[in-house]
Design an enzyme around this catalytic site. Structure first.
Site, PDB file in Angstrom:
ATOM      1  CG  ASP A  24      -2.264  -9.648 -59.295  1.00 41.53           C
ATOM      2  OD1 ASP A  24      -1.138 -10.153 -59.322  1.00 41.53           O
ATOM      3  OD2 ASP A  24      -3.219 -10.134 -58.660  1.00 41.53           O
ATOM      4  CD  GLU A 204      -3.370 -16.300 -56.909  1.00 39.93           C
ATOM      5  OE1 GLU A 204      -3.214 -16.132 -55.698  1.00 39.93           O
ATOM      6  OE2 GLU A 204      -2.452 -16.197 -57.736  1.00 39.93           O
ATOM      7  CD1 TRP A 292       1.267 -15.829 -57.875  1.00 41.21           C
ATOM      8  CD2 TRP A 292       2.762 -14.751 -56.598  1.00 41.21           C
ATOM      9  NE1 TRP A 292       0.743 -14.604 -57.553  1.00 41.21           N
ATOM     10  CE2 TRP A 292       1.624 -13.921 -56.770  1.00 41.21           C
ATOM     11  CE3 TRP A 292       3.835 -14.269 -55.846  1.00 41.21           C
ATOM     12  CZ2 TRP A 292       1.540 -12.646 -56.192  1.00 41.21           C
ATOM     13  CZ3 TRP A 292       3.739 -13.004 -55.274  1.00 41.21           C
ATOM     14  CH2 TRP A 292       2.601 -12.218 -55.446  1.00 41.21           C
TER      15      TRP A 292
HETATM   16  C1  FRU Z   1      -2.471 -12.872 -57.829  1.00 40.87           C
HETATM   17  C2  FRU Z   1      -2.711 -12.520 -56.368  1.00 40.87           C
HETATM   18  C3  FRU Z   1      -4.177 -12.264 -56.141  1.00 40.87           C
HETATM   19  C4  FRU Z   1      -4.177 -11.383 -54.918  1.00 40.87           C
HETATM   20  C5  FRU Z   1      -2.924 -10.562 -55.127  1.00 40.87           C
HETATM   21  C6  FRU Z   1      -2.211 -10.220 -53.858  1.00 40.87           C
HETATM   22  O1  FRU Z   1      -1.176 -12.645 -58.259  1.00 40.87           O
HETATM   23  O2  FRU Z   1      -2.224 -13.567 -55.546  1.00 40.87           O
HETATM   24  O3  FRU Z   1      -4.948 -13.431 -56.002  1.00 40.87           O
HETATM   25  O4  FRU Z   1      -5.328 -10.594 -54.836  1.00 40.87           O
HETATM   26  O5  FRU Z   1      -2.078 -11.314 -55.975  1.00 40.87           O
HETATM   27  O6  FRU Z   1      -1.156  -9.333 -54.087  1.00 40.87           O
END
Ligand code: FRU
Length: 497
Positions: A24, A204, A292
């Site tokens: 992210d 998220e 993901w």
């Molecule tokens: C989104 C996420 C967030 C988290 C981060 C961890 O892609 O899963 O929710 O903070 O990545 O790397």
């Protein structure tokens, strides 16, 4: 020294870290004439782990300079996603009014007990180095899956607002603060199922921002965005969904249905740049160009992860409601090089017509497709094939029967990293009254981003060709006089170094 083991996949004008894993975008902030881009980063390898904030700086969001890691995993606490603000009035006391501190809010992931809490760090050197607040965490619900704080200043209530998700409860929590340290729960947002919102997987990376409605005098709406990670077993849709509504500093009220921000597979965990009340007024969003389902398996090395191109958001009337439109930032035009010219006359194919362009190993292009459909009955589909070889192609096109715009990457090269990779994504894009449809397409070695009809529909998709093919082909199936078209574009200057 870092060297590329897969130079044929290295994006030339998208941000990628020199090496290692990235997900992210975090802490997006504009100040002192510079854009900061922090990101979820593993300083030690090319898989997810040891999450820290990597860092890059830019004056134009096109040329990025990678910086030392800004916030390092330490003492069993990983640094998950979050945001940053310029604390202009030094409400936090971490700087002074002459030199306002930058303040970041991020999720601490405590590895021993899996608790996720919210923490503060500040910088007094333009975001280069960050100091953790001594009394962290500042927000602790003793909860798992509580994360991704987005903080911004809300002038009407003269307070800081934070939103964060309860990822598995599909709930967005709103907090307020006067000093970025003491936070009070203000409301919880749980959308009604009648909005059509997807609650598959985790929620998220929420974001909330205001936009003027184009064409309506002084009408402001707030957009609440949240990503859904999808359900692996059912392979449901993943990506950003948004609601349009009202926000008063404590409560968000949604009107109408939820909508998807991007119709491709690879625009995730997007976020907008902060300092929105002092900058040039553009609302700019950037996403992690992956998801993901297969991010751990994409065949690039020694880096794994890239950002989308930054996009300007606007809000406009569409159908019987409102819709976000996305436009590539105009700064990208500085990279336009030699023009692309397709063959002047179409050749006859098995079921239609085609014109080609030989890309001569150049795989960073900006392409314009401008098509007027004269007769839907005489047309089956039209589209653009990229990296076309005997058994390989990525197809971007529009089908007449169900009026769908699509990207087909089922035969685009390496597709076996996950069941969710070899797919056709499509979304309805009805013809305008004048029959016109246009798309601006950015190709950059392992990705395409497509902005349809001025960005009311976009597609972001990765693809990994396994043979080097130089043919780009515009085709249509059906009668010769079913369409008229105008094609063009530019080779994009490589800025990767
Ligand atoms: C989104 C996420 C967030 C988290 C981060 C961890 O892609 O899963 O929710 O903070 O990545 O790397």
């Amino acid at each position: 020294a870092t060297y590329d083991e897969t130079p044929w996949f290295r994006p030339q004008y998208h941000y990628t870290p020199k090496k290692n894993w990235m997900n992210d975008p975090n802490g997006l902030i504009y100040h002192n004439g510079e854009y900061e881009l922090y990101f979820q980063y593993n300083p030690y390898g090319s898989h997810w782990g040891h999450m820290s904030w990597g860092h890059a700086k830019s004056k134009d969001m096109v040329h990025w300079e990678q910086q030392p890691v800004a916030l390092m995993e330490a003492d069993g606490v990983m640094i998950f996603s979050g945001s940053a603000v310029v604390d202009t009035n030094n409400t936090s006391g971490f700087g002074n009014k002459t030199h306002p501190p930058l303040v970041a809010l991020y999720t601490g992931f405590v590895e021993s007990d899996k608790i996720q809490d919210q923490r503060v760090a500040y910088s007094n050197d333009n975001g280069m180095s960050w100091i953790n607040y001594e009394n962290n965490p500042v927000l602790d619900r003793h909860s798992e899956n509580f994360r991704d704080p987005k903080v911004f200043w809300h002038p009407p209530t003269k307070s800081w607002c934070m939103l964060a998700v309860l990822a598995q409860k599909h709930t967005i929590l709103f907090y307020t603060s006067v000093n970025l340290i003491d936070w009070t729960l203000a409301s919880e947002f749980i959308p009604s199922p009648s909005t059509g919102v997807s609650i598959e997987g985790n929620w998220e990376c929420p974001d909330l921002f205001p936009l003027k409605v184009i064409g309506a005098a002084n009408q402001i709406k707030w957009i609440l965005k949240v990503d859904t990670s999808g359900n692996r077993t059912e392979m449901s849709r993943t990506g950003a969904q948004y609601f349009i509504g009202e926000f008063n500093g404590t409560h968000f009220v949604a009107a109408g249905k939820s909508q998807w921000l991007d119709s491709g597979m690879d625009f995730y965990a997007s976020n907008t740049w902060n300092n929105r009340y002092s900058h040039d007024g553009r609302m700019i969003i950037i996403g992690w160009a992956c998801n993901w389902y297969y991010s751990e398996n994409i065949p690039t090395s020694p880096f794994r992860g890239m950002m989308s191109i930054p996009r300007v958001l606007s809000l406009l009337p569409y159908g019987d409601g409102l819709r976000l439109a996305q436009q590539p930032i105009q700064e990208l035009q500085s990279l336009r090089g030699d023009p692309i010219t397709f063959a002047p006359n179409p050749v006859v194919t098995a079921d239609g017509y085609a014109v080609q362009f030989n890309t001569n190993h150049v795989r960073s292009l900006e392409i314009f497709l401008n098509v007027t459909v004269l007769s839907r009955d005489k047309l089956k589909e039209f589209g653009l094939k990229l990296m076309k070889g005997p058994s390989q192609e990525l197809v971007i096109g529009w089908r007449s029967d169900d009026q769908s715009f699509f990207i087909n990457r089922t035969a685009s090269g390496i597709v076996d990293m996950a069941p969710h990779f070899p797919v056709v994504n499509c979304t309805q894009v009805p013809l305008n009254q004048d029959g016109r449809m246009w798309a601006q397409i950015f190709l950059d070695w392992c990705s395409v981003e497509v902005f349809v009809n001025g960005g009311v529909v976009t597609f972001t998709d990765l693809f990994f060709p396994d043979t080097n093919q130089d043919i780009m082909e515009f085709y249509w199936t059906g009668a010769k006089d079913a369409i008229t078209y105008d094609l063009g574009g530019y080779e994009m200057t490589s800025i990767w170094k």
